[in-house]
Scaffold this motif. Structure first.
Motif, PDB file in Angstrom:
ATOM      1  N   LEU A   1       0.468  -1.158  -0.079  1.00 22.52           N
ATOM      2  CA  LEU A   1       0.022  -0.293   0.191  1.00 22.52           C
ATOM      3  C   LEU A   1       0.983   1.369  -0.013  1.00 22.52           C
ATOM      4  O   LEU A   1       2.209   1.297   0.443  1.00 22.52           O
ATOM      5  N   SER A   2       0.260   2.571  -0.314  1.00 17.85           N
ATOM      6  CA  SER A   2       1.341   3.831  -0.287  1.00 17.85           C
ATOM      7  C   SER A   2       1.141   4.502   1.281  1.00 17.85           C
ATOM      8  O   SER A   2       0.174   3.593   2.098  1.00 17.85           O
TER       9      SER A   2
ATOM     10  N   LYS B   1      -2.261   5.455   1.895  1.00 18.81           N
ATOM     11  CA  LYS B   1      -3.382   4.519   2.057  1.00 18.81           C
ATOM     12  C   LYS B   1      -2.916   3.850   3.719  1.00 18.81           C
ATOM     13  O   LYS B   1      -3.541   3.900   4.015  1.00 18.81           O
ATOM     14  N   ASN B   2      -2.041   3.661   3.517  1.00 20.92           N
ATOM     15  CA  ASN B   2      -1.047   3.508   5.363  1.00 20.92           C
ATOM     16  C   ASN B   2      -1.703   4.254   6.321  1.00 20.92           C
ATOM     17  O   ASN B   2      -2.327   3.179   7.062  1.00 20.92           O
TER      18      ASN B   2
ATOM     19  N   VAL C   1      -4.487   7.247   5.757  1.00 25.15           N
ATOM     20  CA  VAL C   1      -5.721   6.340   6.719  1.00 25.15           C
ATOM     21  C   VAL C   1      -5.593   5.799   6.908  1.00 25.15           C
ATOM     22  O   VAL C   1      -7.225   5.390   7.675  1.00 25.15           O
ATOM     23  N   ASP C   2      -5.196   4.514   6.257  1.00 25.63           N
ATOM     24  CA  ASP C   2      -6.283   3.455   7.136  1.00 25.63           C
ATOM     25  C   ASP C   2      -5.884   2.909   8.301  1.00 25.63           C
ATOM     26  O   ASP C   2      -6.921   2.384   9.293  1.00 25.63           O
TER      27      ASP C   2
ATOM     28  N   LYS D   1      -2.652  14.082  -0.115  1.00 24.08           N
ATOM     29  CA  LYS D   1      -3.321  12.347  -0.113  1.00 24.08           C
ATOM     30  C   LYS D   1      -4.419  12.311   0.733  1.00 24.08           C
ATOM     31  O   LYS D   1      -5.427  11.633   1.070  1.00 24.08           O
ATOM     32  N   VAL D   2      -3.557  12.312   1.817  1.00 22.13           N
ATOM     33  CA  VAL D   2      -4.141  11.709   3.635  1.00 22.13           C
ATOM     34  C   VAL D   2      -5.378  12.475   4.056  1.00 22.13           C
ATOM     35  O   VAL D   2      -6.453  12.284   3.873  1.00 22.13           O
TER      36      VAL D   2
ATOM     37  N   HIS E   1      -8.299  12.204   1.169  1.00 19.57           N
ATOM     38  CA  HIS E   1      -8.905  10.558   1.340  1.00 19.57           C
ATOM     39  C   HIS E   1      -9.481  10.259   3.261  1.00 19.57           C
ATOM     40  O   HIS E   1     -10.100   9.542   3.010  1.00 19.57           O
ATOM     41  N   SER E   2      -8.728  11.231   3.885  1.00 21.40           N
ATOM     42  CA  SER E   2      -9.827  10.794   5.165  1.00 21.40           C
ATOM     43  C   SER E   2     -10.302  11.057   5.630  1.00 21.40           C
ATOM     44  O   SER E   2     -11.352  11.842   4.970  1.00 21.40           O
TER      45      SER E   2
END
Length: 159
Positions: free
Chosen positions: A104-105, A108-109, A111-112, A143-144, A147-148
């Motif tokens: 994962l990017s 993405k890590n 945010v997850d 990006k965070v 997408h968060s």
């Protein structure tokens, strides 16, 4: 928004310069969780393993690469523990997680992890890149923030 009880601080621990930036982010975030006796959750995402394109890596070479990777992860954990000590010196309760999901990017890590841990706020530092450098390197922080599902506090390097 209610006062935060769990604040995730995304930290980079792989270089001395980014470690100093992480300390600044912790110093900014620590007062946010003190009124509720909350917790700072320091999260570092391990960089992906370095690929050796064009080489058949097996046997001893594979073992050496795995040993190097283990040393990198150990260094990350040691530096996270150092940051915990820094947070505690600021009277903040802190814990850490080293995320090692190279599939994962980084964004993405983060945010997850924020969603999984149900953090109230996510603090991310920026490098302040502009123009072509930002276009080429991208922006994990942007990006965070995009997408968060959690509130995100972006801290520029000169904060």
């Amino acid at each position: 928004m209610a006062k935060p009880k769990k604040i995730m601080v995304a930290v980079e621990v792989w270089e001395d310069a980014t470690l100093e930036l992480a300390k600044k982010a912790i110093a900014m975030a620590a007062p946010l969780c003190q009124p509720t006796a909350g917790t700072l959750m320091l999260v570092a995402v391990a960089p992906p393993p370095r690929p050796l394109v064009g080489f058949d890596i097996s046997g001893e070479v594979q073992e050496v690469l795995m040993e190097i990777r283990d040393q990198e992860l150990k260094l990350g954990e040691e530096r996270l523990k150092e940051l915990i000590t820094h947070a505690e010196s600021l009277d903040a309760k802190a814990e850490f997680e080293l995320v090692d999901r190279p599939d994962l990017s980084v964004a993405k890590n983060l945010v997850d992890c924020a969603a999984r841990e149900a953090v109230d706020v996510l603090v991310v530092t920026t490098h302040g890149h502009k123009g072509i450098k930002r276009a080429l390197l991208g922006s994990v922080a942007a990006k965070v923030a995009h997408h968060s599902t959690r509130p995100v506090l972006l801290l520029p390097p000169d904060a």
